[in-house]
Write a protein that holds these residues in place. Structure first.
Motif, PDB file in Angstrom:
ATOM      1  N   LEU A   9       0.830  -1.202   0.000  1.00 32.70           N
ATOM      2  CA  LEU A   9       0.000   0.000   0.000  1.00 32.70           C
ATOM      3  C   LEU A   9       0.868   1.256   0.000  1.00 32.70           C
ATOM      4  N   LEU A  10       1.902   1.256   0.830  1.00 25.21           N
ATOM      5  CA  LEU A  10       2.807   2.395   0.879  1.00 25.21           C
ATOM      6  C   LEU A  10       3.550   2.561  -0.450  1.00 25.21           C
ATOM      7  N   ALA A  11       3.946   1.436  -1.048  1.00 21.93           N
ATOM      8  CA  ALA A  11       4.629   1.508  -2.341  1.00 21.93           C
ATOM      9  C   ALA A  11       3.703   2.063  -3.412  1.00 21.93           C
ATOM     10  N   SER A  12       2.436   1.676  -3.388  1.00 26.35           N
ATOM     11  CA  SER A  12       1.477   2.189  -4.370  1.00 26.35           C
ATOM     12  C   SER A  12       1.313   3.695  -4.239  1.00 26.35           C
ATOM     13  N   GLY A  13       1.231   4.180  -2.992  1.00 32.56           N
ATOM     14  CA  GLY A  13       1.119   5.609  -2.783  1.00 32.56           C
ATOM     15  C   GLY A  13       2.339   6.357  -3.298  1.00 32.56           C
ATOM     16  N   ALA A  14       3.516   5.791  -3.034  1.00 33.35           N
ATOM     17  CA  ALA A  14       4.742   6.434  -3.495  1.00 33.35           C
ATOM     18  C   ALA A  14       4.811   6.464  -5.021  1.00 33.35           C
ATOM     19  N   VAL A  15       4.401   5.373  -5.680  1.00 34.05           N
ATOM     20  CA  VAL A  15       4.418   5.328  -7.155  1.00 34.05           C
ATOM     21  C   VAL A  15       3.473   6.368  -7.732  1.00 34.05           C
ATOM     22  N   LEU A  16       2.297   6.536  -7.146  1.00 32.71           N
ATOM     23  CA  LEU A  16       1.354   7.537  -7.640  1.00 32.71           C
ATOM     24  C   LEU A  16       1.921   8.954  -7.501  1.00 32.71           C
ATOM     25  N   ILE A  17       2.567   9.236  -6.379  1.00 29.31           N
ATOM     26  CA  ILE A  17       3.142  10.561  -6.183  1.00 29.31           C
ATOM     27  C   ILE A  17       4.277  10.809  -7.173  1.00 29.31           C
ATOM     28  N   VAL A  18       5.135   9.822  -7.374  1.00 29.46           N
ATOM     29  CA  VAL A  18       6.219   9.968  -8.343  1.00 29.46           C
ATOM     30  C   VAL A  18       5.650  10.159  -9.745  1.00 29.46           C
ATOM     31  N   GLY A  19       4.609   9.395 -10.083  1.00 28.01           N
ATOM     32  CA  GLY A  19       3.982   9.548 -11.384  1.00 28.01           C
ATOM     33  C   GLY A  19       3.388  10.936 -11.575  1.00 28.01           C
ATOM     34  N   ALA A  20       2.781  11.479 -10.511  1.00 28.30           N
ATOM     35  CA  ALA A  20       2.207  12.831 -10.598  1.00 28.30           C
ATOM     36  C   ALA A  20       3.289  13.867 -10.817  1.00 28.30           C
TER      37      ALA A  20
END
Length: 240
Positions: free
Chosen positions: A38-49
């Motif tokens: 879950l934490l990794a998914s959040g980090a990937v979304l922020i990096v993608g943004a």
């Protein structure tokens, strides 16, 4: 929705996932073992943004002012706001007696019933562990020891009390109840969804769940103590 708006939604969704994953909130949705994902998914979304914002700025610099044409993304992209609003506005309680009484017990025959910890006093067992030892081991592995079990109360249509824990495979969407029927010295007032730690002894009595005909063992209660809702209200021991 243009790229800038898309990036903003992605950033906010990623931040919401990081917030949920770094607090107890995520336990309302998924099992504890999924926290790193879950934490990794959040980090990937922020990096993608952030990468989207950087790419858009670079593209505009190359095109110069007044050149090029905007290509907005489809309006369906706004649906990305739905999970974001759900995370921000809705903090669902853990599943309780309403769900438990409308689902059949998920108790399954265990591969092995290991020995209890040494000692003569009450042994702390999960709802799944006691129910397995009582229903399929016929109490033999309990060795006459008193047990201490924690769960929430559920009362059926006749007022019969059950001690329940919702067991998880992956997330709250697949949670299923494990039920223990209670008899003996019960509190005079029983409130559905109240959490109790009960101490008692094995009872050979066994009933069948009216929903799926699964086994529901009994526990003869000698004392009961109200307790706060635990840090993780779900039980994951059945699939460890």
């Amino acid at each position: 929705m243009n790229r800038q708006a898309q990036a903003a939604v992605m950033f906010l969704l990623g931040a919401a996932l990081l917030h949920a994953g770094s607090t107890d909130l995520y336990l309302r949705y998924v099992k504890a073992g999924l926290q790193p994902l879950l934490l990794a998914s959040g980090a990937v979304l922020i990096v993608g943004a952030l990468a989207t914002v950087w790419y858009e700025r670079r593209r505009h610099r190359r095109q110069g002012h007044g050149h090029g044409h905007a290509h907005p993304e489809p309006r369906i992209s706004w649906l990305l706001l739905l999970p974001l609003l759900a995370l921000i506005l809705i903090a669902p309680p853990a599943l309780g007696s309403y769900s438990a009484l409308r689902s059949g017990t998920a108790l399954q025959k265990p591969y092995d019933l290991g020995p209890l910890p040494g000692g003569s006093g009450p042994v702390q067992l999960s709802v799944v562990d006691y129910a397995s030892r009582a229903a399929y081991g016929h109490g033999r592995s309990l060795g006459g020891r008193p047990v201490r079990v924690t769960g929430f109360l559920a009362l059926d249509g006749s007022g019969a009390p059950y001690l329940v824990r919702m067991a998880l495979n992956c997330c709250a969407a697949d949670a299923q109840p494990i039920k223990i029927a209670l008899t003996g010295q019960l509190p005079p007032v029983l409130r559905p969804d109240a959490w109790l730690t009960v101490t008692g002894t094995y009872s050979p009595r066994l009933s069948r769940d009216p929903v799926n005909n699964g086994p529901i063992p009994y526990l003869k209660v000698t004392s009961a103590q109200p307790v706060p809702v635990p840090h993780d209200p779900y039980d994951e021991t059945w699939n460890n």
